[in-house]
Design a protein around this motif. Structure first.
Motif, PDB file in Angstrom:
ATOM      1  N   TYR A 249      61.840  -0.465  -4.860  1.00 55.93           N
ATOM      2  CA  TYR A 249      61.811  -0.075  -3.438  1.00 55.93           C
ATOM      3  C   TYR A 249      62.284   1.367  -3.272  1.00 55.93           C
ATOM      4  CZ  TYR A 249      61.389  -5.044  -2.464  1.00 55.93           C
ATOM      5  OH  TYR A 249      60.955  -6.329  -2.415  1.00 55.93           O
ATOM      6  N   PRO A 250      61.803   2.040  -2.243  1.00 57.72           N
ATOM      7  CA  PRO A 250      62.257   3.419  -2.032  1.00 57.72           C
ATOM      8  C   PRO A 250      63.659   3.469  -1.434  1.00 57.72           C
ATOM      9  CG  PRO A 250      60.810   2.760  -0.253  1.00 57.72           C
ATOM     10  CD  PRO A 250      60.867   1.599  -1.201  1.00 57.72           C
ATOM     11  N   LEU A 314      51.038  -1.324   6.168  1.00 57.85           N
ATOM     12  CA  LEU A 314      51.788  -1.905   5.050  1.00 57.85           C
ATOM     13  C   LEU A 314      53.277  -2.039   5.382  1.00 57.85           C
ATOM     14  CD1 LEU A 314      51.562  -2.803   2.058  1.00 57.85           C
ATOM     15  CD2 LEU A 314      51.948  -0.419   1.404  1.00 57.85           C
ATOM     16  N   CYS A 315      53.851  -0.996   5.968  1.00 58.18           N
ATOM     17  CA  CYS A 315      55.269  -1.028   6.336  1.00 58.18           C
ATOM     18  C   CYS A 315      55.482  -1.796   7.645  1.00 58.18           C
ATOM     19  CB  CYS A 315      55.826   0.386   6.478  1.00 58.18           C
ATOM     20  SG  CYS A 315      55.824   1.333   4.952  1.00 58.18           S
ATOM     21  N   CYS A 318      56.110  -5.363   7.091  1.00 59.01           N
ATOM     22  CA  CYS A 318      57.035  -5.649   5.983  1.00 59.01           C
ATOM     23  C   CYS A 318      58.431  -5.980   6.521  1.00 59.01           C
ATOM     24  CB  CYS A 318      57.102  -4.436   5.070  1.00 59.01           C
ATOM     25  SG  CYS A 318      58.269  -4.627   3.722  1.00 59.01           S
ATOM     26  N   ARG A 320      61.156  -5.289   5.267  1.00 58.31           N
ATOM     27  CA  ARG A 320      62.154  -4.265   4.931  1.00 58.31           C
ATOM     28  C   ARG A 320      62.025  -3.001   5.786  1.00 58.31           C
ATOM     29  NH1 ARG A 320      64.956  -4.366   0.108  1.00 58.31           N
ATOM     30  NH2 ARG A 320      64.850  -2.094   0.047  1.00 58.31           N
ATOM     31  N   LYS A 321      61.164  -3.073   6.817  1.00 60.81           N
ATOM     32  CA  LYS A 321      60.878  -1.812   7.524  1.00 60.81           C
ATOM     33  C   LYS A 321      62.093  -1.210   8.213  1.00 60.81           C
ATOM     34  CE  LYS A 321      58.864  -3.748  11.735  1.00 60.81           C
ATOM     35  NZ  LYS A 321      57.643  -3.836  12.546  1.00 60.81           N
ATOM     36  N   ASP A 324      64.621   0.136   4.695  1.00 65.46           N
ATOM     37  CA  ASP A 324      64.397   1.433   4.025  1.00 65.46           C
ATOM     38  C   ASP A 324      63.615   2.416   4.901  1.00 65.46           C
ATOM     39  OD1 ASP A 324      61.646   0.856   3.778  1.00 65.46           O
ATOM     40  OD2 ASP A 324      61.952  -0.093   1.842  1.00 65.46           O
ATOM     41  N   GLY A 326      60.637   2.769   5.508  1.00 64.71           N
ATOM     42  CA  GLY A 326      59.407   3.280   4.897  1.00 64.71           C
ATOM     43  C   GLY A 326      59.654   4.335   3.832  1.00 64.71           C
ATOM     44  N   GLY A 327      60.936   4.516   3.440  1.00 67.21           N
ATOM     45  CA  GLY A 327      61.253   5.453   2.361  1.00 67.21           C
ATOM     46  C   GLY A 327      61.324   6.888   2.834  1.00 67.21           C
ATOM     47  N   THR A 342      53.101   5.181   3.320  1.00 62.71           N
ATOM     48  CA  THR A 342      54.214   4.503   2.651  1.00 62.71           C
ATOM     49  C   THR A 342      54.675   5.368   1.470  1.00 62.71           C
ATOM     50  OG1 THR A 342      53.344   2.344   3.247  1.00 62.71           O
ATOM     51  CG2 THR A 342      54.790   2.416   1.322  1.00 62.71           C
ATOM     52  N   CYS A 346      57.640   2.888  -3.341  1.00 58.94           N
ATOM     53  CA  CYS A 346      57.601   1.445  -3.052  1.00 58.94           C
ATOM     54  C   CYS A 346      56.554   0.768  -3.931  1.00 58.94           C
ATOM     55  CB  CYS A 346      57.266   1.231  -1.583  1.00 58.94           C
ATOM     56  SG  CYS A 346      57.095  -0.520  -1.188  1.00 58.94           S
ATOM     57  N   LYS A 348      54.837  -1.674  -3.387  1.00 60.48           N
ATOM     58  CA  LYS A 348      53.661  -2.161  -2.640  1.00 60.48           C
ATOM     59  C   LYS A 348      52.648  -1.040  -2.366  1.00 60.48           C
ATOM     60  CE  LYS A 348      56.416  -5.468   0.028  1.00 60.48           C
ATOM     61  NZ  LYS A 348      56.648  -5.969   1.387  1.00 60.48           N
TER      62      LYS A 348
HETATM   63 FE1  SF4 Z   1      58.159  -2.418   3.018  1.00 54.66          FE
HETATM   64 FE2  SF4 Z   1      57.650  -0.702   1.034  1.00 54.66          FE
HETATM   65 FE3  SF4 Z   1      57.222   0.042   3.566  1.00 54.66          FE
HETATM   66 FE4  SF4 Z   1      59.726  -0.304   2.650  1.00 54.66          FE
HETATM   67  S1  SF4 Z   1      58.261   1.249   1.983  1.00 54.66           S
HETATM   68  S2  SF4 Z   1      58.926  -1.011   4.610  1.00 54.66           S
HETATM   69  S3  SF4 Z   1      59.447  -2.057   1.226  1.00 54.66           S
HETATM   70  S4  SF4 Z   1      56.154  -1.611   2.442  1.00 54.66           S
END
Ligand code: SF4
Ligand code: FES
Length: 382
Positions: A249-250, A314-315, A318, A320-321, A324, A326-327, A342, A346, A348
């Motif tokens: 994960y980021p 994608l985020c 998710c 985990r939004k 993280d 989205g990193g 994204t 990550c 994904k």
């Molecule tokens: Fe989810 Fe990856 Fe986006 Fe984080 S970066 S919210 S783990 S999809």
């Protein structure tokens, strides 16, 4: 000077609930620096001395920061002690109730200057070491005698009774010294050490092949840090910034864009993160033209990736939004070519395999030559 106190509020800005205040502000007082670290994350184009904010403007910014709700100011650079008005700024921060952390490379700082900085009321000193011994520090910083000078500064900081944090940026050339960095911090009576893996923005991106650690090195480092944390609990705090190229994960970069902190550059631009200028077409407002509160609340750059609405599907979908966020936007820009993607760190992300391959290729090059960051004092080169 004409400072705009409120921009023309458009319908979107009026509809938006107020953003909670930031906790911290990085004040990059100058880009001038005597060291030449290859991992420098300052932009490739540095602000020259003649465009730096003057004292009066910085004092106004600190007052506005305190009113906005900022608790802690990191006085940074470049080398912040290159500013002769540093003590005046510290005194002002104390007056308006800001906690001050001086981030210094320590090479040009005499005992008298430290005394004067301490007398001004600085709360904390963070000192960088590019290596755990003289040979490594002098090599990475490209400054002969840097290590000895840093040791002297560290001892003086403690003699003055100021709390000390050691900051060490690690990469392929010095990552094996992590246990020695920890010993160094203990021997200097630091209460905290930051072990930060090099991040690849700004100048550092040019040196990625010479800096990128191998996967084995990274996992070894994680284990060493974990063991040391356990062993030294209560004696030394160890903060670690992990390299996310090899992660699943980021990192929650900046704990979310425009959520907790802001950076003011030497020329007064206000950025959501240190590397935000690597993202093209973002409109950064300047403290010369706008009040800090307005910049925090309403500037286009801060609102570009704030919260979760900007996220790709994608985020958005998710769990985990909001963990993280989205990193890292700058990493998405550097690798995916789009800051609204994204973060490829990550697993994904469709680009995750590409990122990993880049890291492994760079680490396997065995490149040992640094492209040093050159700003000043070429006579100091090792
Ligand atoms: Fe989810 Fe990856 Fe986006 Fe984080 S970066 S919210 S783990 S999809
Ligand atoms: Fe800019 Fe991560 S460094 S968002």
């Amino acid at each position: 000077m004409n400072v705009v106190t409120r921009p023309d509020a458009d319908a979107t800005a009026l509809a938006r609930p107020p953003v909670p205040p930031p906790y911290g502000m990085l004040a990059e007082l100058t880009h001038r620096c005597p060291l030449q670290c290859p991992y420098c994350s300052n932009p490739v184009e540095l602000d020259r001395r003649n465009v730096e904010l003057d004292t009066e403007t910085w004092l106004r910014v600190f007052t506005q920061a305190a009113k906005l709700g900022v608790l802690q100011v990191h006085l940074s650079g470049g080398e912040p002690t290159a500013r002769r008005d540093l003590e005046e700024m510290i005194r002002h921060c104390v007056k308006v109730g800001l906690y001050t952390n001086l981030i210094t490379a320590g090479v040009g700082v005499t005992a008298e200057r430290l005394q004067s900085i301490s007398d001004a009321g600085v709360d904390h000193v963070q000192l960088s070491f590019q290596g755990a011994d003289a040979m490594m520090t002098d090599h990475v910083s490209n400054f002969r005698g840097a290590h000895e000078r840093k040791l002297a500064v560290a001892r003086e900081v403690r003699r003055l009774g100021l709390p000390l944090t050691i900051n060490s940026v690690v990469h392929r050339a010095n990552i094996h010294q992590i246990p020695d960095f920890i010993e160094l911090a203990l021997s200097l009576d630091a209460k905290r050490i930051e072990i930060a893996h090099s991040q690849y923005y700004g100048w550092a991106l040019r040196n990625r092949a010479a800096l990128m650690p191998t996967r084995e090195q990274v996992f070894w480092a994680l284990e060493i840090v974990e063991k040391a944390r356990e062993k030294l609990k209560g004696r030394l705090t160890i903060d670690a910034v992990v390299p996310d190229y090899y992660a699943k994960y980021p990192k929650p970069c900046m704990n979310g864009w425009g959520r907790q902190s802001l950076n003011v550059t030497p020329s007064g631009k206000v950025l959501p993160c240190h590397a935000a200028e690597t993202i093209p077409n973002l409109d950064f407002w300047n403290v010369r033209d706008h009040a800090l509160d307005d910049i925090w609340q309403d500037s286009p750059a801060f609102n570009a990736f704030r919260g979760t609405d900007w996220m790709p599907p994608l985020c958005q979908t998710c769990e985990r939004k909001e963990i993280d966020w989205g990193g890292c936007r700058c990493q998405a820009m550097a690798i995916a070519g789009d800051a609204a993607e994204t973060d490829p760190a990550c697993h994904k992300s469709p680009l995750h395999g590409h990122l990993l391959a880049l890291a492994e290729e760079d680490a396997a090059t065995g490149e040992e030559t640094f492209d040093y960051r050159r700003f000043l004092t070429p006579d100091r080169r090792v």
